[in-house]
Write a protein that holds these residues in place. Structure first.
Motif, PDB file in Angstrom:
ATOM      1  N   GLY A 161      38.159  -3.583  53.124  1.00 60.33           N
ATOM      2  CA  GLY A 161      37.430  -4.512  53.981  1.00 60.33           C
ATOM      3  C   GLY A 161      35.944  -4.291  53.928  1.00 60.33           C
ATOM      4  O   GLY A 161      35.217  -4.645  54.865  1.00 60.33           O
TER       5      GLY A 161
ATOM      6  N   LYS B 215      38.133 -10.955  54.013  1.00 59.91           N
ATOM      7  CA  LYS B 215      39.554 -11.024  54.382  1.00 59.91           C
ATOM      8  C   LYS B 215      40.321 -11.947  53.435  1.00 59.91           C
ATOM      9  O   LYS B 215      41.439 -11.646  53.030  1.00 59.91           O
ATOM     10  CB  LYS B 215      39.692 -11.524  55.822  1.00 59.91           C
ATOM     11  CG  LYS B 215      39.141 -10.585  56.867  1.00 59.91           C
ATOM     12  CD  LYS B 215      39.182 -11.275  58.223  1.00 59.91           C
ATOM     13  CE  LYS B 215      38.372 -10.506  59.246  1.00 59.91           C
ATOM     14  NZ  LYS B 215      38.241 -11.245  60.512  1.00 59.91           N
TER      15      LYS B 215
ATOM     16  N   GLN C 260      40.598 -10.255  50.088  1.00 62.89           N
ATOM     17  CA  GLN C 260      41.647  -9.247  50.221  1.00 62.89           C
ATOM     18  C   GLN C 260      43.015  -9.869  49.969  1.00 62.89           C
ATOM     19  O   GLN C 260      43.827  -9.361  49.203  1.00 62.89           O
ATOM     20  CB  GLN C 260      41.653  -8.659  51.636  1.00 62.89           C
ATOM     21  CG  GLN C 260      40.766  -7.482  51.882  1.00 62.89           C
ATOM     22  CD  GLN C 260      41.013  -6.912  53.269  1.00 62.89           C
ATOM     23  OE1 GLN C 260      41.607  -7.561  54.137  1.00 62.89           O
ATOM     24  NE2 GLN C 260      40.555  -5.697  53.503  1.00 62.89           N
TER      25      GLN C 260
ATOM     26  N   ALA D 234      39.649  -4.190  57.886  1.00 62.19           N
ATOM     27  CA  ALA D 234      38.682  -5.281  57.959  1.00 62.19           C
ATOM     28  C   ALA D 234      38.489  -5.747  59.395  1.00 62.19           C
ATOM     29  O   ALA D 234      37.360  -6.033  59.823  1.00 62.19           O
ATOM     30  CB  ALA D 234      39.143  -6.439  57.069  1.00 62.19           C
TER      31      ALA D 234
END
Length: 607
Positions: free
Chosen positions: A181, A234, A237, A95
């Motif tokens: 990402g 992010k 994630q 990412a």
């Protein structure tokens, strides 16, 4: 006889026994006596859930949203899914690399993931178009991570045209996309958007799809939109990584045990409520006792005020506190702690106390300057998973203070990153009791690293359990922020631009930073609306114990006069705006910042 009674009281009434598709028939005729939990996922199952299972099992754990919503627990059904987050720590690195890429490359970095079988006209048309217009950027999904790695690794966006055929909530293909990402492009209105409150910001949503439309979107997306996508991905994630970190079979066992624990007889309380209070906050404690605290008893919820330890040299203040405790019997003095700010040490001491003294399903922590509508909060807890859960209004971008003179200072050897791990803001939070006991167990056997700031501490303890010690997974239940009024005023973004963060609304459950007078005003409003029904009425004089308290805290005066009790009613929550003063807007001088703080490496939350 006494030994036998003690044995009966200490042996679990509902020990859990876990079954699945390979052995569930053994439980159908088995005698009662244990809590029988059945794991029956939609993925990998060759047959639907047998009708007999509803009678044979006490808990049915499934990922079938037709039976129970995402993260929920309803009746016998309990949601839990088995998913893989294969890239692990590499996800964050991918990412970061994509965000650092030139803007032109990001705008053109799109792939298309197609199902193995294009079984609708629009899918067949999309397949024909992508072969002509994007011959090097389309991939036919075969369900393997290898193919998905090729489809996602080198692209910033990916159009997931297979979600209708990829079963499960969330689909594994979506998890794989986020893990790389890569911002998913989702078509239609069918897909769930509330895994975490940031999920809707981490995807591009198309009502209809054509390759030309997707290319146009990529070429014209403004830099601000790409910024939001990149940072939200992010955070999403991190959400999925923490949820799937621990091996699934161990997670399944813990969830089954905690779901069965909730069914024990006598049934354990849904929550134990800890209210953090300072020694001199007599008026706040009285206001809570006179308003919403008694409502907890209606729901069978125990509570305690947690205060710093009292001195034994018979100081006037500490003597008065002990008298208050004897009268109300709802206070705990934490030996070895003080009221000194910040109160990270006091917070840990309270958590350890709860781990040893409560058998509740959740730990619910409040500050003493809150107005709470208990039944709304408890209704949420009653309907969600009982294990690996951390609930509240979360901060994902808490900045670490490196100024050694600041009371919030955190040295680099304790936490090296510029941004703290995600944590629930300290006004109110909840944890499933398995996490509370796990923190206590780890602390007592191998002490955890400490941060001074109390609310940050809980997120930091859990981060250590997940990433340093790898003993648990964690779900951040962050979707209820709208129910927190962190700034007790009534405004909108239109009336107070950039100066209206979590205000009072019709959906408010918890109001922070309110005085005893305001708490009493809000309670009276809820009685007037029928949300609560009037109960006992008491007339008090400022004398005796109240008068002595008032010498230390003038807000005790609000406890004198007519005090109206209440009980749960059937009306609607009142409009509380009349109890607070909303200041005028301050153009150009916002009182708070809601923007995610971006670093050169992004808001890195794990190593």
């Amino acid at each position: 006889m006494l030994k036998l009674l003690l044995l009966v009281l200490t042996v679990p009434v509902h020990p859990s026994q876990l079954y699945d598709g390979t052995n569930f028939s053994k439980a159908l005729g088995a005698p009662r006596g244990t809590c029988r939990a059945l794991y029956w996922p939609t993925l990998g199952s060759v047959q639907p859930l047998p009708h007999a299972a509803l009678d044979a099992f006490d808990v049915i754990i499934t990922d079938d949203v037709q039976k129970v919503p995402w993260l929920a627990a309803q009746g016998k059904f309990y949601f839990l899914e088995n998913r893989d987050f294969a890239l692990g720590d590499l996800s964050r690195e991918l990412a970061q690399l994509k965000e650092a890429a030139p803007l032109e490359w990001r705008r053109e970095g799109m792939s298309v993931l197609l199902p193995a079988s294009a079984n609708t006209p629009w899918l067949r048309q999309a397949e024909e178009d992508v072969k002509v217009l994007m011959p090097a950027s389309y991939f036919m999904d075969d369900g393997t991570f290898i193919t998905r790695n090729r489809a996602f690794a080198n692209f910033t966006f990916s159009a997931l045209l297979l979600l209708d055929q990829d079963p499960g909530i969330p689909p594994q293909s979506l998890i794989d996309c986020i893990a790389h990402g890569t911002v998913p492009i989702i078509v239609g209105k069918h897909h769930k958007l509330d895994y975490t409150r940031y999920f809707s910001f981490a995807l591009a949503k198309f009502r209809d799809f054509s390759v030309e439309q997707a290319i146009s979107f990529m070429l014209t997306a403004p830099a601000d939109a790409l910024y939001v996508y990149a940072n939200s991905v992010k955070i999403v994630q991190e959400f999925f990584y923490m949820r799937y970190k621990h091996p699934f079979q161990q997670r399944l066992r813990r969830h089954a045990d905690m779901a069965c624990h909730a069914l024990r007889s006598p049934q354990p309380p849904l929550a134990f409520v800890s209210i953090y209070s300072a020694k001199r906050n007599f008026g706040r404690r009285l206001a809570l006792r006179d308003t919403w605290l008694p409502l907890l008893k209606t729901h069978g919820i125990p509570y305690r005020f947690f205060l710093a330890g009292t001195a034994v040299d018979d100081t006037e203040l500490d003597s008065l506190l002990r008298r208050e405790r004897d009268y109300f019997d709802d206070m705990v003095f934490l030996v070895g702690t003080t009221d000194e700010y910040p109160i990270g040490k006091k917070g840990l001491a309270a958590l350890l106390w709860v781990a040893h003294h409560s058998d509740a399903q959740f730990w619910l922590k409040f500050d003493d300057d809150l107005y709470v509508r208990p039944q709304l909060v408890l209704s949420r807890l009653a309907g969600i998973q009982r294990a690996e859960l951390y609930w509240g209004a979360f901060d994902y971008s808490g900045m670490v203070i490196r100024d050694a003179s600041d009371p919030h200072y955190t040295p680099p050897e304790i936490w090296p990153e510029p941004v703290f791990p995600p944590y629930a803001r300290g006004a109110a939070l909840a944890m499933s009791m398995d996490l509370v006991r796990l923190i206590a167990h780890q602390e007592e056997h191998r002490p955890l690293k400490k941060i001074k700031v109390e609310d940050v501490s809980y997120g930091f303890y859990l981060w250590q359990l997940i990433f340093d010690r790898e003993v648990t997974s964690l779900t951040l239940y962050d979707r209820d922020e709208v129910h927190f009024a962190m700034d007790a005023k009534c405004c909108t973004e239109e009336t107070h631009p950039n100066n209206c963060w979590l205000p009072l609304t019709a959906e408010t459950w918890i109001v922070h930073h309110v005085s005893p007078n305001i708490i009493r005003c809000m309670f009276a409003k809820d009685i007037a609306s029928g949300f609560y029904l009037p109960a006992e009425l008491e007339t008090r004089q400022l004398q005796g114990l109240l008068l002595e308290m008032a010498e230390y805290d003038h807000t005790v005066e609000s406890a004198a006069g007519s005090v109206q009790g209440g009980q749960v009613g059937s009306g609607h929550p009142a409009d509380l705006c009349g109890c607070v003063v909303t200041p005028p807007p301050h153009p150009g001088k916002p009182l708070q910042r809601g923007r995610l703080t971006e670093l050169s490496t992004g808001p890195r939350l794990h190593s």
